[in-house]
Enzyme design. Structure first.
Site, PDB file in Angstrom:
ATOM      1  N   GLU A  49       0.861  -1.185   0.000  1.00 27.53           N
ATOM      2  CA  GLU A  49       0.000   0.000   0.000  1.00 27.53           C
ATOM      3  C   GLU A  49       0.892   1.227   0.000  1.00 27.53           C
ATOM      4  O   GLU A  49       1.734   1.383   0.892  1.00 27.53           O
ATOM      5  CB  GLU A  49      -0.894   0.049   1.244  1.00 27.53           C
ATOM      6  CG  GLU A  49      -2.164  -0.731   1.148  1.00 27.53           C
ATOM      7  CD  GLU A  49      -3.071  -0.457   2.337  1.00 27.53           C
ATOM      8  OE1 GLU A  49      -2.951   0.612   2.967  1.00 27.53           O
ATOM      9  OE2 GLU A  49      -3.893  -1.316   2.652  1.00 27.53           O
ATOM     10  N   ASP A  60      -5.586   9.512   9.267  1.00 27.00           N
ATOM     11  CA  ASP A  60      -4.273   9.058   9.709  1.00 27.00           C
ATOM     12  C   ASP A  60      -3.882   9.667  11.040  1.00 27.00           C
ATOM     13  O   ASP A  60      -4.171  10.834  11.329  1.00 27.00           O
ATOM     14  CB  ASP A  60      -3.223   9.415   8.655  1.00 27.00           C
ATOM     15  CG  ASP A  60      -3.421   8.629   7.379  1.00 27.00           C
ATOM     16  OD1 ASP A  60      -3.304   7.405   7.440  1.00 27.00           O
ATOM     17  OD2 ASP A  60      -3.715   9.235   6.337  1.00 27.00           O
ATOM     18  N   TYR A 174     -10.986  -4.264   3.761  1.00 27.80           N
ATOM     19  CA  TYR A 174     -10.050  -3.761   4.762  1.00 27.80           C
ATOM     20  C   TYR A 174     -10.845  -3.518   6.042  1.00 27.80           C
ATOM     21  O   TYR A 174     -11.639  -2.583   6.120  1.00 27.80           O
ATOM     22  CB  TYR A 174      -9.415  -2.462   4.251  1.00 27.80           C
ATOM     23  CG  TYR A 174      -8.248  -1.940   5.058  1.00 27.80           C
ATOM     24  CD1 TYR A 174      -8.196  -2.044   6.446  1.00 27.80           C
ATOM     25  CD2 TYR A 174      -7.183  -1.308   4.429  1.00 27.80           C
ATOM     26  CE1 TYR A 174      -7.129  -1.549   7.169  1.00 27.80           C
ATOM     27  CE2 TYR A 174      -6.106  -0.805   5.132  1.00 27.80           C
ATOM     28  CZ  TYR A 174      -6.087  -0.925   6.512  1.00 27.80           C
ATOM     29  OH  TYR A 174      -5.032  -0.424   7.222  1.00 27.80           O
TER      30      TYR A 174
END
Length: 266
Positions: A49, A60, A174
């Site tokens: 990734e 993030d 995911y």
């Protein structure tokens, strides 16, 4: 099947679990990204990734935010990341997913970005802020190009939403195993086994477990519940500590090889 689908099919046939490694593209520079990708392929990483640097990476945590800042400071652009993928493809067929925010796609133009990604050798996109019910032609364009649209499922996602997301996803699901942002953690989140079982009730796609997996021991444990594990911040943190050090690639790839061995050892 594209490379992601081929890799998971091979893992299933071999009875193995997959290892997905995330790094920030352009951190500390794009040549290092290319070299790390090749080194990861050599030590057995199944999917790479690449985080495309963005000024406002809201999903993030601090470690990956700093990586994005370093990527931007090194002059990394989406076009530069695609050129780097093309350079990786000259020596490796490791499956590659771009992890990015939709603004970067929108700026280049949806169809143009997807076509450039395809020709560079990208296999899938994970667009953090684009849910499948707001895709404005994204999914159709991805499937037409043979790329996998990868989506996130969270611990708080209800069953009807899991089913909806699974119908639109390709490559793998995911599963972000904890609420909040990316980052290293001392222990795994609770309820991973229960949640992966709920996801499996709605899809035959592989389930990759990420967010908070930081050590070989945690990776091995999480892999028992899913089909693959995703490790990002723990790798990115080492890249940030080493920077442009001459031993960056061997030191980081040695840590990654420990993760691979932990997941794949019998």
């Amino acid at each position: 099947m594209n490379r992601i689908e081929q890799r998971f099919a091979a893992l299933r046939q071999a009875g193995q679990k997959g290892v997905i490694i995330y790094i920030g593209a352009g951190d500390p520079h794009l040549e290092a990204t290319r070299q790390l990708a090749l080194a990861f392929d050599r030590v057995g990483v199944d999917v790479l990734e690449l985080g495309v640097p963005f000024s406002d990476p809201l999903a993030d945590g601090p470690v990956n935010q700093m990586a994005a800042q370093r990527g931007l400071a090194s002059g990394t652009t989406p076009a530069g990341v695609l050129d780097t993928v093309a350079a990786i493809r000259r020596e490796s067929q490791i499956p590659i997913v771009l992890y990015l925010y939709y603004n970067l796609i929108h700026r280049m133009g949806l169809e143009r970005f997807i076509e450039r990604a395809r020709t560079a050798g990208v296999d899938g996109l994970l667009v953090l802020d684009l849910p499948p019910d707001e895709d404005e032609g994204y999914e159709a364009a991805m499937r037409a190009a043979g790329l996998c649209p990868i989506y996130l499922i969270a611990p708080t996602t209800p069953d009807d939403r899991i089913a909806f997301i699974a119908r639109h996803a390709a490559g793998f699901i995911y599963y972000i195993s904890r609420e909040g942002v990316t980052g290293m953690r001392d222990q795994l989140a609770d309820g991973i086994g229960t949640m992966t079982a709920r996801i499996r009730a709605h899809t035959r796609l592989p389930i990759a477990i990420g967010f908070g997996i930081s050590t070989p021991e945690q990776a091995r444990t999480a892999a028992a519940w899913g089909d693959a594990v995703v490790i990002g911040s723990a790798v990115v943190n080492r890249i940030g500590q080493l920077g442009p050090h001459p031993d960056l690639v061997p030191q980081v790839s040695e840590f990654v090889s420990q993760l691979v061995r932990a997941v794949k050892a019998p």
